[in-house]
Write a protein that holds these residues in place. Structure first.
Motif, PDB file in Angstrom:
ATOM      1  N   LEU A  89     -94.801  16.565   7.113  1.00 23.58           N
ATOM      2  CA  LEU A  89     -95.867  16.101   6.254  1.00 23.58           C
ATOM      3  C   LEU A  89     -96.165  17.111   5.148  1.00 23.58           C
ATOM      4  CD1 LEU A  89     -98.176  14.678   9.043  1.00 23.58           C
ATOM      5  CD2 LEU A  89     -97.054  13.348   7.255  1.00 23.58           C
TER       6      LEU A  89
ATOM      7  N   CYS B 267    -102.421  13.960  15.405  1.00 20.05           N
ATOM      8  CA  CYS B 267    -102.293  12.500  15.373  1.00 20.05           C
ATOM      9  C   CYS B 267    -101.428  12.060  14.200  1.00 20.05           C
ATOM     10  CB  CYS B 267    -103.667  11.834  15.317  1.00 20.05           C
ATOM     11  SG  CYS B 267    -104.616  12.138  13.801  1.00 20.05           S
ATOM     12  N   ALA B 268    -101.546  12.720  13.051  1.00 14.37           N
ATOM     13  CA  ALA B 268    -100.714  12.389  11.897  1.00 14.37           C
ATOM     14  C   ALA B 268     -99.269  12.808  12.130  1.00 14.37           C
ATOM     15  CB  ALA B 268    -101.272  13.067  10.649  1.00 14.37           C
ATOM     16  N   LYS B 269     -99.065  13.955  12.746  1.00 12.11           N
ATOM     17  CA  LYS B 269     -97.703  14.421  13.039  1.00 12.11           C
ATOM     18  C   LYS B 269     -96.988  13.472  13.998  1.00 12.11           C
ATOM     19  CE  LYS B 269     -98.730  19.367  12.493  1.00 12.11           C
ATOM     20  NZ  LYS B 269     -98.819  20.657  13.223  1.00 12.11           N
TER      21      LYS B 269
ATOM     22  N   ARG C  84    -111.055  10.339  11.116  1.00  6.26           N
ATOM     23  CA  ARG C  84    -110.465  11.577  11.628  1.00  6.26           C
ATOM     24  C   ARG C  84    -111.173  12.021  12.904  1.00  6.26           C
ATOM     25  NH1 ARG C  84    -110.683  17.922  10.104  1.00  6.26           N
ATOM     26  NH2 ARG C  84    -108.762  18.471  11.221  1.00  6.26           N
TER      27      ARG C  84
ATOM     28  N   ILE D  51    -101.731  10.447   5.940  1.00  4.35           N
ATOM     29  CA  ILE D  51    -100.332  10.424   5.521  1.00  4.35           C
ATOM     30  C   ILE D  51    -100.329   9.743   4.162  1.00  4.35           C
ATOM     31  CG2 ILE D  51     -98.025   9.524   6.021  1.00  4.35           C
ATOM     32  CD1 ILE D  51     -98.692   9.727   8.992  1.00  4.35           C
TER      33      ILE D  51
ATOM     34  N   PRO E 192    -104.977   8.467  12.713  1.00  3.37           N
ATOM     35  CA  PRO E 192    -104.161   8.805  11.547  1.00  3.37           C
ATOM     36  C   PRO E 192    -104.167   7.618  10.584  1.00  3.37           C
ATOM     37  CG  PRO E 192    -102.737   8.144  13.344  1.00  3.37           C
ATOM     38  CD  PRO E 192    -104.155   8.098  13.870  1.00  3.37           C
TER      39      PRO E 192
ATOM     40  N   ALA F 209    -101.741  19.407   8.838  1.00  3.98           N
ATOM     41  CA  ALA F 209    -101.866  18.043   9.358  1.00  3.98           C
ATOM     42  C   ALA F 209    -102.262  18.031  10.834  1.00  3.98           C
ATOM     43  CB  ALA F 209    -100.556  17.299   9.172  1.00  3.98           C
TER      44      ALA F 209
ATOM     45  N   ASN G  58    -105.853  14.078   8.717  1.00  2.00           N
ATOM     46  CA  ASN G  58    -105.327  12.903   9.426  1.00  2.00           C
ATOM     47  C   ASN G  58    -104.616  11.932   8.490  1.00  2.00           C
ATOM     48  OD1 ASN G  58    -107.880  12.341   8.227  1.00  2.00           O
ATOM     49  ND2 ASN G  58    -108.075  10.479   9.444  1.00  2.00           N
TER      50      ASN G  58
END
Length: 360
Positions: free
Chosen positions: A15, A23-25, A165, A215, A170, A20, A213
């Motif tokens: 990302l 949860c986003a990863k 968040r 993308i 995410p 990050a 959070n």
């Protein structure tokens, strides 16, 4: 398989935000594992009424993997005129039900609304024709009222994204969409001020508000509007074919690939008629997800009930897409709270896609 094509489809789950959230990863890892192998089904919900998900489930027995939401009614210039945003709560419920969340923002201009109904009323203040707000002038003068109002609006939406968040959600975040078309005020003054606004939004939301959070899904639709690899996680294209035309938009997929030499995920971030999965595979237009627009692109009222409209996508094609082995529905998503970060390649190709990966 073509070597260059294989490289472009092999996207690393890195990302742009080095801070990050997990949860986003995890979501990015899943998306990268899935890309080129299967397409996630998606659907935008409506503004005044939201029957889309239930209509799809009644017709297909499945829900889309991706739910599309909009901060339209959370724009401060709409709130001050009585609008009430509801999509933050709906998105939270969608995530808790096992779906993936994507948000756009039909950003009502911060000021200078024409307010001449019906076509240019205040409620259409995201359109260029409905406002005299000058983005170039605002960006050129950080001491101006216009610039301060841009920050006010960004901060208002950041507050809602912060609620998501806090709940561990995410978000596939797609602001300033379709900018190169010029029909929205953020694109009316050309690419340079819009790119500056994108970077300002990223820096403020990430740095000041700590929205780790997100993308970032860029949807400018022209290379001149690309803000740079350091500001884009995913490239989205919006493509609307004629009614009951189920083309895969292979030309638009290739166009999206041309914006940068860096391998980026490519999504069909808006569509009218659904793309036929078999045509997608044959052409190599292997979109990561689709997001059908709301309203009569999906449903209509008939005999007091909300049913599939078939104006743009016939019920038979809707069922085909949602039951096709190439597509992913909500029930097929993994537990994204526990999905391993980094590349796993655990998904495995759908059989139909084996010979299609290098078709473009």
């Amino acid at each position: 398989m073509n070597v260059e094509w294989a490289r472009r489809m092999n996207v690393e789950p890195n990302l742009i935000n080095p801070q990050a959230d997990d949860c986003a990863k995890r979501l990015m890892a899943y998306l990268c594992d899935t890309y080129g192998k299967r397409m996630l089904t998606g659907q935008q919900i409506g503004v005044r009424a939201t029957p889309e998900m239930d209509v799809i489930f009644r017709e297909t027995g499945r829900y889309p993997a991706v739910g599309g939401f909009d901060f339209m009614n959370d724009s401060p210039s709409r709130v001050e005129r009585g609008a009430v945003g509801t999509d933050t709560a709906l998105a939270l419920a969608w995530w808790r039900a096992g779906g993936i969340v994507t948000f756009c923002w039909h950003w009502n201009a911060p000021k200078d609304l024409v307010d001449q109904p019906p076509d240019n009323g205040w409620h259409r203040g995201f359109y260029t024709t409905a406002t005299t707000f000058d983005l170039a002038r605002a960006m050129d003068d950080p001491s101006s009222e216009e610039y301060a109002l841009l920050l006010r609006d960004i901060d208002a939406i950041a507050g809602l994204l912060a609620r998501l968040r806090e709940a561990g959600v995410p978000v596939l975040w797609r602001p300033l969409h379709e900018a190169s078309g010029g029909w929205f005020w953020w694109g009316a003054k050309g690419p340079e001020p819009c790119v500056r606004l994108w970077r300002l939004m990223y820096d403020r939301m990430t740095g000041l508000h700590g929205l780790h959070n997100l993308i970032w899904v860029w949807n400018g639709q022209h290379k001149d509007w690309y803000p740079g690899d350091a500001y884009v996680d995913i490239i989205g294209e919006d493509a609307y074919s004629p009614a009951r035309n189920y083309e895969p938009h292979a030309d638009r997929f290739r166009q999206a690939l041309s914006y940068t030499e860096t391998a980026k995920l490519i999504a069909l971030s808006e569509n009218g008629p659904l793309p036929d999965p078999d045509l997608m595979i044959a052409s190599g237009a292997l979109w990561l997800w689709n997001c059908t627009w709301y309203g009569d692109f999906l449903h209509k009222r008939e005999d007091g009930e909300t049913v599939v409209s078939e104006r743009y996508t016939e019920a038979e094609m809707l069922r085909k897409v949602y039951r096709h082995p190439f597509t992913v529905t909500r029930d097929e998503l993994p537990d994204l709270l526990r999905y391993p970060e980094g590349r796993t390649n655990r998904e495995g190709k759908a059989p139909e896609a084996e010979d299609a990966s290098g078709a473009v």
